[in-house]
Design a protein around this motif. Structure first.
Motif, PDB file in Angstrom:
ATOM      1  N   TRP A  20       0.854  -1.194   0.000  1.00  0.00           N
ATOM      2  CA  TRP A  20       0.000   0.000   0.000  1.00  0.00           C
ATOM      3  C   TRP A  20       0.886   1.239   0.000  1.00  0.00           C
ATOM      4  CZ3 TRP A  20      -4.984  -0.720  -0.980  1.00  0.00           C
ATOM      5  CH2 TRP A  20      -5.549  -1.958  -0.691  1.00  0.00           C
ATOM      6  N   CYS A  21       1.346   1.662  -1.183  1.00  0.00           N
ATOM      7  CA  CYS A  21       2.347   2.725  -1.290  1.00  0.00           C
ATOM      8  C   CYS A  21       1.820   4.025  -1.880  1.00  0.00           C
ATOM      9  CB  CYS A  21       3.516   2.246  -2.138  1.00  0.00           C
ATOM     10  SG  CYS A  21       4.326   0.768  -1.517  1.00  0.00           S
ATOM     11  N   GLY A  22       0.579   4.057  -2.307  1.00  0.00           N
ATOM     12  CA  GLY A  22       0.061   5.219  -2.995  1.00  0.00           C
ATOM     13  C   GLY A  22       0.080   4.979  -4.491  1.00  0.00           C
ATOM     14  N   CYS A  23      -0.312   5.988  -5.255  1.00  0.00           N
ATOM     15  CA  CYS A  23      -0.366   5.832  -6.709  1.00  0.00           C
ATOM     16  C   CYS A  23      -0.176   7.194  -7.363  1.00  0.00           C
ATOM     17  CB  CYS A  23      -1.697   5.216  -7.127  1.00  0.00           C
ATOM     18  SG  CYS A  23      -3.132   6.303  -6.960  1.00  0.00           S
ATOM     19  N   VAL A  24      -0.239   7.189  -8.668  1.00  0.00           N
ATOM     20  CA  VAL A  24      -0.252   8.426  -9.441  1.00  0.00           C
ATOM     21  C   VAL A  24      -1.642   8.516 -10.045  1.00  0.00           C
ATOM     22  CG1 VAL A  24       0.713   9.666 -11.399  1.00  0.00           C
ATOM     23  CG2 VAL A  24       2.215   8.321  -9.913  1.00  0.00           C
ATOM     24  N   HIS A  31      -0.643  10.004  -1.873  1.00  0.00           N
ATOM     25  CA  HIS A  31      -0.138   9.241  -0.731  1.00  0.00           C
ATOM     26  C   HIS A  31      -1.100   9.422   0.429  1.00  0.00           C
ATOM     27  CE1 HIS A  31       2.616   8.299   2.660  1.00  0.00           C
ATOM     28  NE2 HIS A  31       3.071   7.420   1.790  1.00  0.00           N
ATOM     29  N   VAL A  32      -1.138   8.449   1.316  1.00  0.00           N
ATOM     30  CA  VAL A  32      -2.037   8.522   2.470  1.00  0.00           C
ATOM     31  C   VAL A  32      -1.823   9.799   3.274  1.00  0.00           C
ATOM     32  CG1 VAL A  32      -0.553   7.192   4.039  1.00  0.00           C
ATOM     33  CG2 VAL A  32      -3.029   7.204   4.388  1.00  0.00           C
ATOM     34  N   ASP A  46     -10.431   5.193   9.690  1.00  0.00           N
ATOM     35  CA  ASP A  46     -10.270   6.311   8.765  1.00  0.00           C
ATOM     36  C   ASP A  46      -8.946   6.195   8.014  1.00  0.00           C
ATOM     37  OD1 ASP A  46     -12.677   7.599   9.471  1.00  0.00           O
ATOM     38  OD2 ASP A  46     -11.689   8.620  11.151  1.00  0.00           O
ATOM     39  N   PHE A  47      -7.874   5.911   8.769  1.00  0.00           N
ATOM     40  CA  PHE A  47      -6.559   5.807   8.153  1.00  0.00           C
ATOM     41  C   PHE A  47      -6.539   4.692   7.121  1.00  0.00           C
ATOM     42  CE2 PHE A  47      -2.130   4.748   7.661  1.00  0.00           C
ATOM     43  CZ  PHE A  47      -1.514   5.991   7.655  1.00  0.00           C
ATOM     44  N   LEU A  51      -5.678   5.080   3.201  1.00  0.00           N
ATOM     45  CA  LEU A  51      -4.607   4.292   2.598  1.00  0.00           C
ATOM     46  C   LEU A  51      -5.078   3.641   1.303  1.00  0.00           C
ATOM     47  CD1 LEU A  51      -1.683   3.382   3.459  1.00  0.00           C
ATOM     48  CD2 LEU A  51      -2.758   1.300   4.265  1.00  0.00           C
ATOM     49  N   ILE A  52      -6.272   3.082   1.332  1.00  0.00           N
ATOM     50  CA  ILE A  52      -6.847   2.425   0.154  1.00  0.00           C
ATOM     51  C   ILE A  52      -7.141   3.454  -0.933  1.00  0.00           C
ATOM     52  CG2 ILE A  52      -8.869   1.147  -0.663  1.00  0.00           C
ATOM     53  CD1 ILE A  52      -8.927  -0.025   2.309  1.00  0.00           C
ATOM     54  N   THR A  53      -7.720   4.586  -0.545  1.00  0.00           N
ATOM     55  CA  THR A  53      -8.031   5.649  -1.502  1.00  0.00           C
ATOM     56  C   THR A  53      -6.759   6.169  -2.157  1.00  0.00           C
ATOM     57  OG1 THR A  53      -9.985   6.268  -0.221  1.00  0.00           O
ATOM     58  CG2 THR A  53      -9.122   7.914  -1.766  1.00  0.00           C
ATOM     59  N   ALA A  54      -5.682   6.290  -1.385  1.00  0.00           N
ATOM     60  CA  ALA A  54      -4.406   6.762  -1.923  1.00  0.00           C
ATOM     61  C   ALA A  54      -3.823   5.800  -2.950  1.00  0.00           C
ATOM     62  CB  ALA A  54      -3.399   6.991  -0.788  1.00  0.00           C
ATOM     63  N   ASP A  55      -4.264   4.553  -2.928  1.00  0.00           N
ATOM     64  CA  ASP A  55      -3.842   3.586  -3.941  1.00  0.00           C
ATOM     65  C   ASP A  55      -4.784   3.575  -5.138  1.00  0.00           C
ATOM     66  OD1 ASP A  55      -1.542   2.631  -2.605  1.00  0.00           O
ATOM     67  OD2 ASP A  55      -1.985   0.596  -3.265  1.00  0.00           O
ATOM     68  N   GLY A  56      -5.717   4.532  -5.171  1.00  0.00           N
ATOM     69  CA  GLY A  56      -6.615   4.661  -6.299  1.00  0.00           C
ATOM     70  C   GLY A  56      -7.791   3.704  -6.287  1.00  0.00           C
ATOM     71  N   LEU A  57      -8.078   3.126  -5.119  1.00  0.00           N
ATOM     72  CA  LEU A  57      -9.168   2.162  -5.005  1.00  0.00           C
ATOM     73  C   LEU A  57     -10.303   2.724  -4.158  1.00  0.00           C
ATOM     74  CD1 LEU A  57      -6.953  -0.970  -4.296  1.00  0.00           C
ATOM     75  CD2 LEU A  57      -7.943  -0.276  -6.481  1.00  0.00           C
ATOM     76  N   ASP A  58     -11.451   2.086  -4.257  1.00  0.00           N
ATOM     77  CA  ASP A  58     -12.610   2.445  -3.461  1.00  0.00           C
ATOM     78  C   ASP A  58     -12.626   1.571  -2.211  1.00  0.00           C
ATOM     79  OD1 ASP A  58     -15.102   2.849  -2.304  1.00  0.00           O
ATOM     80  OD2 ASP A  58     -16.219   2.558  -4.164  1.00  0.00           O
ATOM     81  N   PRO A  59     -12.487   2.160  -1.021  1.00  0.00           N
ATOM     82  CA  PRO A  59     -12.449   1.353   0.208  1.00  0.00           C
ATOM     83  C   PRO A  59     -13.698   0.497   0.401  1.00  0.00           C
ATOM     84  CG  PRO A  59     -12.094   3.677   0.709  1.00  0.00           C
ATOM     85  CD  PRO A  59     -12.350   3.575  -0.752  1.00  0.00           C
ATOM     86  N   ASP A  60     -14.831   0.929  -0.138  1.00  0.00           N
ATOM     87  CA  ASP A  60     -16.063   0.167   0.024  1.00  0.00           C
ATOM     88  C   ASP A  60     -16.069  -1.120  -0.792  1.00  0.00           C
ATOM     89  OD1 ASP A  60     -17.140   2.002   1.839  1.00  0.00           O
ATOM     90  OD2 ASP A  60     -17.931   3.246   0.218  1.00  0.00           O
ATOM     91  N   GLN A  61     -15.111  -1.266  -1.699  1.00  0.00           N
ATOM     92  CA  GLN A  61     -15.049  -2.478  -2.502  1.00  0.00           C
ATOM     93  C   GLN A  61     -14.152  -3.554  -1.890  1.00  0.00           C
ATOM     94  OE1 GLN A  61     -14.159  -1.061  -6.498  1.00  0.00           O
ATOM     95  NE2 GLN A  61     -16.337  -0.893  -6.904  1.00  0.00           N
ATOM     96  N   LEU A  62     -13.434  -3.234  -0.825  1.00  0.00           N
ATOM     97  CA  LEU A  62     -12.633  -4.240  -0.134  1.00  0.00           C
ATOM     98  C   LEU A  62     -13.503  -4.950   0.879  1.00  0.00           C
ATOM     99  CD1 LEU A  62     -10.327  -2.488  -1.361  1.00  0.00           C
ATOM    100  CD2 LEU A  62      -8.983  -3.203   0.595  1.00  0.00           C
ATOM    101  N   ASN A  63     -13.144  -6.182   1.175  1.00  0.00           N
ATOM    102  CA  ASN A  63     -13.938  -6.904   2.173  1.00  0.00           C
ATOM    103  C   ASN A  63     -13.498  -6.514   3.580  1.00  0.00           C
ATOM    104  OD1 ASN A  63     -11.861  -8.712   3.181  1.00  0.00           O
ATOM    105  ND2 ASN A  63     -12.067  -9.868   1.295  1.00  0.00           N
ATOM    106  N   GLY A  64     -14.337  -6.823   4.544  1.00  0.00           N
ATOM    107  CA  GLY A  64     -14.099  -6.433   5.934  1.00  0.00           C
ATOM    108  C   GLY A  64     -12.797  -6.952   6.500  1.00  0.00           C
ATOM    109  N   SER A  65     -12.390  -8.145   6.117  1.00  0.00           N
ATOM    110  CA  SER A  65     -11.156  -8.701   6.677  1.00  0.00           C
ATOM    111  C   SER A  65      -9.934  -7.926   6.190  1.00  0.00           C
ATOM    112  CB  SER A  65     -11.023 -10.189   6.361  1.00  0.00           C
ATOM    113  OG  SER A  65     -10.900 -10.405   4.977  1.00  0.00           O
TER     114      SER A  65
END
Length: 95
Positions: A20-24, A31-32, A46-47, A51-65
């Motif tokens: 989880w390093c961030g993206c362009v 970056h987070v 929140d953090f 972190l997920i958003t900074a990688d260009g992803l939607d946090p709501d699409q990751l599973n709870g685990s």
């Protein structure tokens, strides 16, 4: 450069060990740390979402685990589920 602190260790684990390093995005690095407020409390959930958003992803699409794993890394390094934003800076030292 000063000695690594809890934030530095946490970011090393997030980036080097977990990827989880961030993206362009739109030609600009993201970056987070771009999401961390100047002051106030920051919770592990929140953090993790930042972190997920900074990688260009939607946090709501990751599973709870996956979210719980990221939150656990935050708590492991920062020592609490909620910390003051000023602790989330490279080189910060607790008084």
């Amino acid at each position: 450069m000063g000695r690594p602190n809890a934030f530095d260790g946490m970011m090393h684990e997030f980036c080097v060990k977990l990827g989880w390093c961030g993206c362009v995005k739109d030609g600009k690095p993201l970056h987070v740390s771009d999401f961390i407020p100047e002051i106030g409390p920051v919770a592990a959930d929140d953090f993790a979402r930042w972190l997920i958003t900074a990688d260009g992803l939607d946090p709501d699409q990751l599973n709870g685990s996956e979210l719980r794993l990221l939150e656990a890394v935050f708590v492991k390094h920062m020592g609490a589920n909620v910390v003051d934003a000023n602790r989330l800076r490279p080189g910060h030292r607790d008084a």
